[in-house]
Scaffold this motif. Sequence first.
Motif, PDB file in Angstrom:
ATOM      1  N   GLU A  39     -17.528   5.206  33.009  1.00 38.23           N
ATOM      2  CA  GLU A  39     -18.108   4.980  34.341  1.00 38.23           C
ATOM      3  C   GLU A  39     -19.553   4.491  34.224  1.00 38.23           C
ATOM      4  O   GLU A  39     -19.971   3.581  34.947  1.00 38.23           O
ATOM      5  N   GLU A  40     -20.317   5.119  33.315  1.00 39.80           N
ATOM      6  CA  GLU A  40     -21.705   4.687  33.108  1.00 39.80           C
ATOM      7  C   GLU A  40     -21.748   3.276  32.538  1.00 39.80           C
ATOM      8  O   GLU A  40     -22.575   2.461  32.954  1.00 39.80           O
ATOM      9  N   MET A  41     -20.874   2.991  31.591  1.00 38.83           N
ATOM     10  CA  MET A  41     -20.818   1.646  31.018  1.00 38.83           C
ATOM     11  C   MET A  41     -20.521   0.617  32.106  1.00 38.83           C
ATOM     12  O   MET A  41     -21.165  -0.440  32.160  1.00 38.83           O
ATOM     13  N   GLN A  42     -19.582   0.909  32.976  1.00 38.36           N
ATOM     14  CA  GLN A  42     -19.231  -0.012  34.061  1.00 38.36           C
ATOM     15  C   GLN A  42     -20.409  -0.207  35.004  1.00 38.36           C
ATOM     16  O   GLN A  42     -20.701  -1.328  35.426  1.00 38.36           O
ATOM     17  N   ARG A  43     -21.110   0.883  35.319  1.00 38.48           N
ATOM     18  CA  ARG A  43     -22.257   0.809  36.233  1.00 38.48           C
ATOM     19  C   ARG A  43     -23.351  -0.074  35.632  1.00 38.48           C
ATOM     20  O   ARG A  43     -23.885  -0.965  36.306  1.00 38.48           O
ATOM     21  N   VAL A  44     -23.672   0.130  34.357  1.00 37.61           N
ATOM     22  CA  VAL A  44     -24.713  -0.673  33.709  1.00 37.61           C
ATOM     23  C   VAL A  44     -24.265  -2.133  33.592  1.00 37.61           C
ATOM     24  O   VAL A  44     -25.047  -3.051  33.849  1.00 37.61           O
ATOM     25  N   PHE A  45     -23.009  -2.355  33.244  1.00 35.90           N
ATOM     26  CA  PHE A  45     -22.482  -3.722  33.159  1.00 35.90           C
ATOM     27  C   PHE A  45     -22.611  -4.420  34.514  1.00 35.90           C
ATOM     28  O   PHE A  45     -23.071  -5.564  34.592  1.00 35.90           O
ATOM     29  N   ASP A  46     -22.222  -3.729  35.587  1.00 36.93           N
ATOM     30  CA  ASP A  46     -22.327  -4.313  36.928  1.00 36.93           C
ATOM     31  C   ASP A  46     -23.782  -4.625  37.286  1.00 36.93           C
ATOM     32  O   ASP A  46     -24.071  -5.693  37.840  1.00 36.93           O
ATOM     33  N   GLN A  47     -24.684  -3.705  36.959  1.00 31.52           N
ATOM     34  CA  GLN A  47     -26.107  -3.938  37.235  1.00 31.52           C
ATOM     35  C   GLN A  47     -26.620  -5.143  36.462  1.00 31.52           C
ATOM     36  O   GLN A  47     -27.377  -5.956  36.990  1.00 31.52           O
ATOM     37  N   TRP A  48     -26.195  -5.261  35.202  1.00 29.73           N
ATOM     38  CA  TRP A  48     -26.635  -6.373  34.354  1.00 29.73           C
ATOM     39  C   TRP A  48     -26.150  -7.701  34.937  1.00 29.73           C
ATOM     40  O   TRP A  48     -26.907  -8.663  35.020  1.00 29.73           O
ATOM     41  N   MET A  49     -24.884  -7.752  35.335  1.00 30.01           N
ATOM     42  CA  MET A  49     -24.333  -8.989  35.892  1.00 30.01           C
ATOM     43  C   MET A  49     -24.974  -9.332  37.233  1.00 30.01           C
ATOM     44  O   MET A  49     -25.244 -10.503  37.517  1.00 30.01           O
ATOM     45  N   GLU A  50     -25.232  -8.326  38.064  1.00 34.65           N
ATOM     46  CA  GLU A  50     -25.932  -8.571  39.340  1.00 34.65           C
ATOM     47  C   GLU A  50     -27.317  -9.148  39.083  1.00 34.65           C
ATOM     48  O   GLU A  50     -27.757 -10.074  39.772  1.00 34.65           O
ATOM     49  N   TRP A  51     -28.013  -8.596  38.102  1.00 35.34           N
ATOM     50  CA  TRP A  51     -29.353  -9.064  37.749  1.00 35.34           C
ATOM     51  C   TRP A  51     -29.300 -10.525  37.287  1.00 35.34           C
ATOM     52  O   TRP A  51     -30.039 -11.374  37.784  1.00 35.34           O
ATOM     53  N   PHE A  52     -28.402 -10.829  36.357  1.00 34.78           N
ATOM     54  CA  PHE A  52     -28.294 -12.197  35.846  1.00 34.78           C
ATOM     55  C   PHE A  52     -27.876 -13.169  36.946  1.00 34.78           C
ATOM     56  O   PHE A  52     -28.458 -14.253  37.089  1.00 34.78           O
ATOM     57  N   ASN A  53     -26.885 -12.804  37.737  1.00 36.47           N
ATOM     58  CA  ASN A  53     -26.420 -13.700  38.802  1.00 36.47           C
ATOM     59  C   ASN A  53     -27.501 -13.937  39.860  1.00 36.47           C
ATOM     60  O   ASN A  53     -27.624 -15.051  40.376  1.00 36.47           O
ATOM     61  N   ARG A  54     -28.314 -12.930  40.152  1.00 40.92           N
ATOM     62  CA  ARG A  54     -29.432 -13.117  41.087  1.00 40.92           C
ATOM     63  C   ARG A  54     -30.432 -14.106  40.504  1.00 40.92           C
ATOM     64  O   ARG A  54     -30.893 -15.024  41.193  1.00 40.92           O
ATOM     65  N   LEU A  55     -30.753 -13.950  39.230  1.00 42.60           N
ATOM     66  CA  LEU A  55     -31.691 -14.875  38.581  1.00 42.60           C
ATOM     67  C   LEU A  55     -31.138 -16.299  38.568  1.00 42.60           C
ATOM     68  O   LEU A  55     -31.884 -17.269  38.762  1.00 42.60           O
ATOM     69  N   LYS A  56     -29.834 -16.449  38.359  1.00 38.98           N
ATOM     70  CA  LYS A  56     -29.221 -17.793  38.408  1.00 38.98           C
ATOM     71  C   LYS A  56     -29.307 -18.373  39.817  1.00 38.98           C
ATOM     72  O   LYS A  56     -29.649 -19.548  39.978  1.00 38.98           O
ATOM     73  N   ARG A  57     -28.982 -17.574  40.831  1.00 39.96           N
ATOM     74  CA  ARG A  57     -29.053 -18.065  42.220  1.00 39.96           C
ATOM     75  C   ARG A  57     -30.463 -18.512  42.576  1.00 39.96           C
ATOM     76  O   ARG A  57     -30.653 -19.494  43.280  1.00 39.96           O
ATOM     77  N   GLU A  58     -31.448 -17.782  42.087  1.00 45.02           N
ATOM     78  CA  GLU A  58     -32.852 -18.112  42.356  1.00 45.02           C
ATOM     79  C   GLU A  58     -33.316 -19.329  41.557  1.00 45.02           C
ATOM     80  O   GLU A  58     -34.396 -19.849  41.801  1.00 45.02           O
ATOM     81  N   GLY A  59     -32.520 -19.764  40.595  1.00 49.58           N
ATOM     82  CA  GLY A  59     -32.908 -20.878  39.737  1.00 49.58           C
ATOM     83  C   GLY A  59     -33.834 -20.454  38.614  1.00 49.58           C
ATOM     84  O   GLY A  59     -34.418 -21.300  37.936  1.00 49.58           O
ATOM     85  N   THR A  60     -33.968 -19.148  38.398  1.00 50.05           N
ATOM     86  CA  THR A  60     -34.853 -18.634  37.362  1.00 50.05           C
ATOM     87  C   THR A  60     -34.155 -18.590  36.011  1.00 50.05           C
ATOM     88  O   THR A  60     -34.733 -18.959  34.998  1.00 50.05           O
ATOM     89  N   ALA A  61     -32.918 -18.131  35.981  1.00 55.71           N
ATOM     90  CA  ALA A  61     -32.141 -18.109  34.737  1.00 55.71           C
ATOM     91  C   ALA A  61     -31.351 -19.409  34.659  1.00 55.71           C
ATOM     92  O   ALA A  61     -30.592 -19.734  35.571  1.00 55.71           O
ATOM     93  N   ILE A  62     -31.549 -20.156  33.578  1.00 56.00           N
ATOM     94  CA  ILE A  62     -30.821 -21.417  33.445  1.00 56.00           C
ATOM     95  C   ILE A  62     -29.727 -21.321  32.384  1.00 56.00           C
ATOM     96  O   ILE A  62     -28.882 -22.196  32.305  1.00 56.00           O
ATOM     97  N   ALA A  63     -29.741 -20.243  31.612  1.00 57.71           N
ATOM     98  CA  ALA A  63     -28.686 -20.008  30.630  1.00 57.71           C
ATOM     99  C   ALA A  63     -28.772 -18.563  30.173  1.00 57.71           C
ATOM    100  O   ALA A  63     -29.814 -17.924  30.310  1.00 57.71           O
ATOM    101  N   GLY A  64     -27.690 -18.086  29.634  1.00 54.13           N
ATOM    102  CA  GLY A  64     -27.676 -16.737  29.081  1.00 54.13           C
ATOM    103  C   GLY A  64     -26.290 -16.408  28.578  1.00 54.13           C
ATOM    104  O   GLY A  64     -25.300 -16.817  29.186  1.00 54.13           O
TER     105      GLY A  64
END
Length: 149
Positions: A39-64
């Motif tokens: 459950e903790e692994m899933q929660r951290v994985f979800d947080q990580w993906m939300e963080w990366f996807n937000r950065l991509k939407r903002e145009g801040t993350a261009i690869a990863g």
Amino acid sequence: MTVQNIKTIKSQQTMSKQADNGYMLIFRGTDWYKGLSPEEMQRVFDQWMEWFNRLKREGTAIAGNPLEPGGRVVSSRNGRVASDGPFAETKETIGGYFLLRVNTLDQAVSIAQQCPGLPYGVRVEVRAVATECPMAEELRAGTEMAVAN
């Protein structure tokens, strides 16, 4: 060395236009999630993906991407020695990266501080992406001095 040679060096010095003014987040540590419940692994994985996807939407993350745990290490002056690796301690092994489009180190560090893996032992190295290979810069400087003399 001629002026034409200097122009050739200048035109070949940039390795990639994609990362101008960019920074790279290098995630170190590949076993940080050991001991977490599913459950903790899933929660951290979800947080990580939300963080990366937000950065991509903002145009801040261009690869990863995450990196596979194994690989080969090539060393030797002639490049012929390859061994299984990497052999760094697990906490030093590179687990993945983000390539960011930000203008300052402070902006990149601020983003790195949001990494969901930090409380679990992930270390984030923040590095500026060079627009020019240091060797090319040194070669150009030496060539320009030779032409001036």
